[in-house]
Design an enzyme around this catalytic site. Sequence first.
Site, PDB file in Angstrom:
ATOM      1  CB  SER A  90      -0.963  -0.001   1.187  1.00  0.00           C
ATOM      2  OG  SER A  90      -0.268  -0.137   2.408  1.00  0.00           O
ATOM      3  CD  GLU A  91       0.351   3.959   1.874  1.00  0.00           C
ATOM      4  OE1 GLU A  91      -0.598   4.659   1.458  1.00  0.00           O
ATOM      5  OE2 GLU A  91       0.184   2.910   2.527  1.00  0.00           O
ATOM      6  CB  THR A  92       7.288   2.237  -1.419  1.00  0.00           C
ATOM      7  OG1 THR A  92       6.903   0.881  -1.724  1.00  0.00           O
ATOM      8  CG2 THR A  92       8.803   2.326  -1.361  1.00  0.00           C
TER       9      THR A  92
END
Length: 263
Positions: free
Chosen positions: A43-45
Site C-alpha cells: 500500500s505504501e513505499t
Amino acid sequence: MRQYIVDAFTDKLFHGNQAAVCVLDKWLPEELMMNITRENNFSETAFTVKGKDGYDLRWFTPGGEINLCGHATLATSFVLFNYYEKDADDITFHTMSGDLFIHRQQDEIAMDFPAYRLNETPVTEQMIKATGHTPVRAFIDRDLLLVYEDEKTIREMSPDFGEMMLLDGLGVGVTAPGKDYDCVSRFFTPKDKINEDPVTGSVHCMIAPYWAEQLGKKEIHAYQASERGGELECRLQGDRVVISGKAVLYSVGDLFVIEGKTK
C-alpha cells in the site's frame, strides 16, 4: 540502494501493515520512485533523505504520491532508530503535511500528526451501495469516514470497490464502537490501486478525534479489523493526534536500480 520491509502496528511478523522503506543519499527521479513502489506493490513505499535538521519523507502508493501515511512513517522511524540514528530518541520528518514529530519510548514509537477535520456530510445512497450497509453518520476531509452502529458490520463488510470509486475522498474509512477496543475500523483505498489497507495511521487522524468526542476521553485504543489486523494507541493533543505503535523488521535487501534502468 538499501530497502527495508517492515510490518507496522504490530510486534508479530505477517501482521500489521507492510511498508517498504528506502533510505536515500539524495532524491531519485519521481518516475523511478513510482516504479519501485509498483514493483513492491505494498500500500505504501516510503523514501527518506537526511537533511540538516531532520529527514525529508515522501510516501507513494501504486496509484501515486500521497500527502500523509501513518504506517509507513512508523516503519521509516523504526528503520532509522535501529540502523541510522541508534542514539536518538526523537526524529523530525519534513513532509507534504508539515513537520511530523517522532519519539521513541521503550518498545513503541509515538508519532505526532495533524488531526483531520470532521466535516459532516449527508449519508447518500452511493455510500450504502458501495459498502452494503447504511452508516449513521459520514464525514469528509482527505478521506471519507463512515460511522456504523455495530462492530460486526465492520468486520463482515464486503464492499463493492467499483461503486466505492465513485465516492468522495481519497480513501474510505469505516468505523464502529468496539467490544474489546474503543473502536474498530477498516480502510479501503481502491483509488490508490490497493483495495484494502491493512492498518492505517492517517485515517485515525479522523477516527481518533471522532471517538474521543463521542466517548469523552483523550486516549483511544483502536483496532483495525483487516485480515492482518493491527492495534493503534491514539491520544488527542489539541489539533494534533499522537499515534503510537510497534513494528518488526521482515527483510533488508539491495535494489539494483539506477535512473530507472536495471544494472
